[in-house]
Design an enzyme around this catalytic site. Structure first.
Site, mmCIF file in Angstrom:
data_model
loop_
_atom_site.group_PDB
_atom_site.id
_atom_site.type_symbol
_atom_site.label_atom_id
_atom_site.label_comp_id
_atom_site.label_asym_id
_atom_site.label_seq_id
_atom_site.Cartn_x
_atom_site.Cartn_y
_atom_site.Cartn_z
ATOM 1 N N ASN A 9 0.866 -1.182 0.000
ATOM 2 C CA ASN A 9 0.000 0.000 0.000
ATOM 3 C C ASN A 9 0.902 1.230 0.000
ATOM 4 O O ASN A 9 1.511 1.557 1.011
ATOM 5 C CB ASN A 9 -0.899 -0.034 1.249
ATOM 6 C CG ASN A 9 -1.719 1.234 1.410
ATOM 7 O OD1 ASN A 9 -1.781 2.068 0.503
ATOM 8 N ND2 ASN A 9 -2.349 1.383 2.570
ATOM 9 N N LYS A 11 0.103 4.285 -0.211
ATOM 10 C CA LYS A 11 -0.516 5.479 0.387
ATOM 11 C C LYS A 11 -0.267 6.691 -0.530
ATOM 12 O O LYS A 11 -0.255 6.527 -1.752
ATOM 13 C CB LYS A 11 -0.005 5.683 1.817
ATOM 14 C CG LYS A 11 -0.169 4.396 2.650
ATOM 15 C CD LYS A 11 0.045 4.558 4.113
ATOM 16 C CE LYS A 11 -0.158 3.219 4.804
ATOM 17 N NZ LYS A 11 -0.039 3.273 6.254
ATOM 18 N N HIS A 93 -9.365 0.854 4.997
ATOM 19 C CA HIS A 93 -8.079 1.075 5.674
ATOM 20 C C HIS A 93 -8.320 2.027 6.849
ATOM 21 O O HIS A 93 -9.152 2.942 6.762
ATOM 22 C CB HIS A 93 -7.060 1.676 4.697
ATOM 23 C CG HIS A 93 -5.677 1.692 5.262
ATOM 24 N ND1 HIS A 93 -5.269 2.648 6.159
ATOM 25 C CD2 HIS A 93 -4.637 0.846 5.115
ATOM 26 C CE1 HIS A 93 -4.017 2.391 6.529
ATOM 27 N NE2 HIS A 93 -3.616 1.298 5.903
ATOM 28 N N GLU A 95 -6.813 4.508 7.870
ATOM 29 C CA GLU A 95 -6.655 5.937 7.543
ATOM 30 C C GLU A 95 -7.913 6.463 6.847
ATOM 31 O O GLU A 95 -8.286 7.628 7.022
ATOM 32 C CB GLU A 95 -5.389 6.132 6.695
ATOM 33 C CG GLU A 95 -4.139 5.968 7.557
ATOM 34 C CD GLU A 95 -2.924 5.397 6.843
ATOM 35 O OE1 GLU A 95 -2.845 5.466 5.604
ATOM 36 O OE2 GLU A 95 -2.034 4.873 7.552
ATOM 37 N N GLU A 165 -4.907 -4.921 10.631
ATOM 38 C CA GLU A 165 -3.901 -3.870 10.793
ATOM 39 C C GLU A 165 -4.153 -3.123 12.099
ATOM 40 O O GLU A 165 -4.978 -2.180 12.136
ATOM 41 C CB GLU A 165 -3.972 -2.885 9.626
ATOM 42 C CG GLU A 165 -3.725 -3.536 8.277
ATOM 43 C CD GLU A 165 -3.242 -2.518 7.253
ATOM 44 O OE1 GLU A 165 -2.121 -2.687 6.766
ATOM 45 O OE2 GLU A 165 -3.958 -1.551 6.968
ATOM 46 N N GLY A 171 2.874 2.449 10.775
ATOM 47 C CA GLY A 171 3.791 3.573 10.591
ATOM 48 C C GLY A 171 4.481 4.019 11.875
ATOM 49 O O GLY A 171 5.089 5.083 11.920
ATOM 50 N N SER A 211 3.898 -1.969 10.338
ATOM 51 C CA SER A 211 5.357 -2.021 10.516
ATOM 52 C C SER A 211 5.940 -3.398 10.205
ATOM 53 O O SER A 211 6.878 -3.847 10.877
ATOM 54 C CB SER A 211 5.741 -1.569 11.932
ATOM 55 O OG SER A 211 5.333 -0.224 12.131
HETATM 56 P P1 13P Z 1 3.343 0.475 7.658
HETATM 57 O O1 13P Z 1 3.876 -0.824 7.096
HETATM 58 O O2 13P Z 1 4.048 1.677 7.140
HETATM 59 O O3 13P Z 1 3.227 0.419 9.149
HETATM 60 O O4 13P Z 1 1.830 0.617 7.107
HETATM 61 C C1 13P Z 1 0.964 -0.445 7.214
HETATM 62 C C2 13P Z 1 -0.266 -0.135 6.446
HETATM 63 O O5 13P Z 1 -1.022 0.747 6.816
HETATM 64 C C3 13P Z 1 -0.513 -0.883 5.215
HETATM 65 O O6 13P Z 1 -1.798 -0.650 4.725
#
Ligand code: 13P
Length: 249
Positions: A9, A11, A93, A95, A165, A171, A211
């Site tokens: 992803n 983003k 997701h 976010e 997740e 992140g 992560s």
């Molecule tokens: P990170 O791997 O940067 O923690 O992000 C995970 C994520 O949100 C994948 O959709």
């Protein structure tokens, strides 16, 4: 057996040239053939990425609207995504849920749109730190699945993908331990067995996200109910992404 999947992803990162270079490197790197690879660039780049892509990498979008067309400024529909070669989308997701107020009801409509349009999806779920500290993460995730996904029939959900997740691990560099990941994945599998049946539950890949990096992917992917990863930061670099893909070996 569920499919082994590693998905990136991106983003709101990378420009088109960087995205093309990344996919070209993934395409030319010799990776485990038993792992399905997916990338989720910004939807604006799906066309450009598809043009340089081989069959090796499935390309999808990070978000889509549930309606077919209409006055929805700034949105894209599944048929528009399909018209440029995208075959799958992320749904829910954290976010999108947190920053763009996507509710369980909105996500249910997206799930239905994906099914109606024969469009793949990765349904994302996961709890915040507060919920984990309160010890109610399993009920929380169950509620997310019940509200937006479990209305599907077995033959509709069987090709779907779920990504767990935990928000506190996204992140942050703070990953769930393999035990924490496996505990939740096992619970999700059990929910699928209870809601559907063993065969259906066994056909759905449950990915871990938060992560996940080359240094911890092997341990996470060794868990019996972890069928792969949805990767953020570490998916932006071909070397680390391909190392994660090869972590099943
Ligand atoms: P990170 O791997 O940067 O923690 O992000 C995970 C994520 O949100 C994948 O959709």
């Amino acid at each position: 057996m569920p499919r082994k999947i590693v998905a990136g992803n991106w983003k709101m990162n990378l420009n088109l040239i960087e995205g093309i270079e990344l996919v070209q490197k993934i395409n030319t790197t010799d990776t485990d053939v038993n792992v399905s690879i997916m990338v989720f660039p910004p939807s604006l780049f799906v066309n450009g990425i598809k043009e340089v892509n081989s069959e090796k990498v499935q390309v999808g979008v990070q978000n889509f609207h549930s309606e077919e067309k209409g006055a929805f400024t700034g949105e894209v529909s599944i048929s528009q995504v399909k018209s440029v070669g995208g075959t799958i989308g992320l749904i829910g997701h954290s976010e999108r849920r947190e920053l763009f107020n996507e509710s369980n009801e909105t996500l249910k409509l997206k799930v239905d749109a994906a099914i109606q349009n024969d469009f793949g999806f990765i349904f994302c779920c996961g709890e915040s730190l507060g919920i984990r500290e309160a010890g109610t993460e399993i009920e929380f995730v169950k509620n997310q699945l019940e509200k937006s996904l479990f209305h599907l029939e077995a033959d509709q959900i069987k090709d779907g993908i779920i990504a767990y997740e935990p928000i506190w691990a996204i992140g942050t560099g703070r990953t769930a331990s393999s035990e924490q990941a496996e505990d939740m994945h096992r619970e999700i599998r059990k929910m699928l067995v209870d809601e559907y049946d063993t065969e259906t539950a066994g056909s759905i890949s449950i990915l871990y996200g938060g992560s996940c990096k080359p240094g911890n992917a092997k341990e996470l992917f060794a868990c019996p109910n972890v069928d792969g990863g949805l990767i953020g930061g570490a998916a932006l670099d071909a070397t680390s992404f391909c190392a994660i893909i090869d972590s099943f070996k």
